[in-house]
Design a protein around this motif. Sequence first.
Motif, PDB file in Angstrom:
ATOM      1  N   ASN A  37       3.837   5.980  -5.447  1.00 14.98           N
ATOM      2  CA  ASN A  37       3.918   5.914  -7.051  1.00 14.98           C
ATOM      3  C   ASN A  37       2.497   6.754  -7.398  1.00 14.98           C
ATOM      4  OD1 ASN A  37       6.157   4.419  -7.246  1.00 14.98           O
ATOM      5  ND2 ASN A  37       4.886   2.484  -7.306  1.00 14.98           N
ATOM      6  N   LYS A  38       1.349   6.887  -6.988  1.00 12.22           N
ATOM      7  CA  LYS A  38       0.430   7.774  -7.145  1.00 12.22           C
ATOM      8  C   LYS A  38       0.720   9.028  -7.040  1.00 12.22           C
ATOM      9  CE  LYS A  38      -4.607   8.200  -6.496  1.00 12.22           C
ATOM     10  NZ  LYS A  38      -5.768   7.747  -5.631  1.00 12.22           N
ATOM     11  N   ALA A  39       1.221   9.269  -5.744  1.00  9.85           N
ATOM     12  CA  ALA A  39       1.484  10.739  -5.482  1.00  9.85           C
ATOM     13  C   ALA A  39       2.722  11.267  -6.254  1.00  9.85           C
ATOM     14  CB  ALA A  39       1.892  10.584  -4.134  1.00  9.85           C
TER      15      ALA A  39
ATOM     16  N   THR B 267       0.726  -1.310   0.065  1.00  8.44           N
ATOM     17  CA  THR B 267      -0.098  -0.019   0.009  1.00  8.44           C
ATOM     18  C   THR B 267       0.671   1.218   0.060  1.00  8.44           C
ATOM     19  OG1 THR B 267      -2.022  -0.913   1.045  1.00  8.44           O
ATOM     20  CG2 THR B 267      -1.894   1.299   1.493  1.00  8.44           C
ATOM     21  N   TYR B 268       1.809   1.230   0.975  1.00  6.61           N
ATOM     22  CA  TYR B 268       2.870   2.426   0.769  1.00  6.61           C
ATOM     23  C   TYR B 268       3.524   2.503  -0.668  1.00  6.61           C
ATOM     24  CZ  TYR B 268       2.607   1.905   5.793  1.00  6.61           C
ATOM     25  OH  TYR B 268       2.334   1.877   7.132  1.00  6.61           O
TER      26      TYR B 268
ATOM     27  N   VAL C 207       1.907  13.451   1.735  1.00  7.83           N
ATOM     28  CA  VAL C 207       1.546  12.111   1.492  1.00  7.83           C
ATOM     29  C   VAL C 207       2.954  11.335   0.615  1.00  7.83           C
ATOM     30  CG1 VAL C 207       0.283  10.793  -0.355  1.00  7.83           C
ATOM     31  CG2 VAL C 207      -0.605  12.849   0.698  1.00  7.83           C
TER      32      VAL C 207
ATOM     33  N   THR D  68       2.191   1.648  -3.709  1.00  6.96           N
ATOM     34  CA  THR D  68       1.062   1.943  -4.302  1.00  6.96           C
ATOM     35  C   THR D  68       0.787   3.621  -4.096  1.00  6.96           C
ATOM     36  OG1 THR D  68       0.184  -0.397  -4.505  1.00  6.96           O
ATOM     37  CG2 THR D  68      -1.290   1.663  -5.124  1.00  6.96           C
ATOM     38  N   ASN D  69       0.819   3.956  -2.869  1.00  4.88           N
ATOM     39  CA  ASN D  69       0.261   5.360  -2.899  1.00  4.88           C
ATOM     40  C   ASN D  69       1.352   6.050  -3.210  1.00  4.88           C
ATOM     41  OD1 ASN D  69      -2.322   4.690  -1.910  1.00  4.88           O
ATOM     42  ND2 ASN D  69      -1.645   4.413   0.109  1.00  4.88           N
TER      43      ASN D  69
ATOM     44  N   GLN E 134       0.903  12.244  -9.421  1.00  9.65           N
ATOM     45  CA  GLN E 134       0.218  13.569  -9.278  1.00  9.65           C
ATOM     46  C   GLN E 134       1.200  14.683  -9.199  1.00  9.65           C
ATOM     47  OE1 GLN E 134      -1.855  12.309  -5.921  1.00  9.65           O
ATOM     48  NE2 GLN E 134      -3.622  11.532  -7.349  1.00  9.65           N
TER      49      GLN E 134
ATOM     50  N   ASN F 273       4.260   7.875   2.903  1.00  8.54           N
ATOM     51  CA  ASN F 273       4.339   6.658   1.849  1.00  8.54           C
ATOM     52  C   ASN F 273       5.897   6.243   1.640  1.00  8.54           C
ATOM     53  OD1 ASN F 273       1.447   5.537   1.627  1.00  8.54           O
ATOM     54  ND2 ASN F 273       1.208   7.975   0.914  1.00  8.54           N
TER      55      ASN F 273
END
Length: 208
Positions: free
Chosen positions: A46-48, A40-41, A70, A43-44, A51, A74
């Motif tokens: 890479n998403k952040a 989860t860390y 964020v 995934t979040n 963005q 993460n």
Amino acid sequence: MNQQKSQAYKLPDLSYDFNALEPVISAEIMSLHYTKHHQTYVTNLNKALEQYLEAEANNDLSTMIALQSVIKFNGGGHVNHSIFWTNLAPKNKAGGMAPEGILADAINKEFGSLQTLIEQLSAKAIAIQGSGWGWLGYDKAKDRLTLATCENQDPLSTKGLIPLLGIDVWEHAYYLQYKNVRADYVKNIWNIINWKNVAERYQAAKTK
């Protein structure tokens, strides 16, 4: 965006099976901790980061600022856990075997003995309110080992120290097995500490 995706962070490979650290850490905890929490860390993170790059391209400073917490949380979670997995080893692969060489010398110089280090770091880790990490770090400016704690997933680098050995005291690291008795978990984890890995990190930190 394609470049960012090709450079996305990933879970590091484990050098042991989920059940290899039993009875200190159960296979169930290892599986959940690695495949769910650490994932989860990643995934979040890479998403952040994706963005953030998009906001940077659009010169959107307010979004870039908002994303920093964020990324810190993460990113810290990914960095901390990537170190933690290597800091552990099954007992049949030298887990718990006392350090030797320059690390042992440095521990004796700074703490008097390995047992004193263990007692002091254990006390710090157990006393953390809420979630966090207990660390043995290297202070390069002073050329000495030092102990520290970090809240939540703050990496040790935020304190200007190089991480050598981390103890995860988030409840997800132990609760399924030890319930609310964090002290038992911390006491037992020393039986699977990979001091060879800690020594390698110490050597690398000194020669950077």
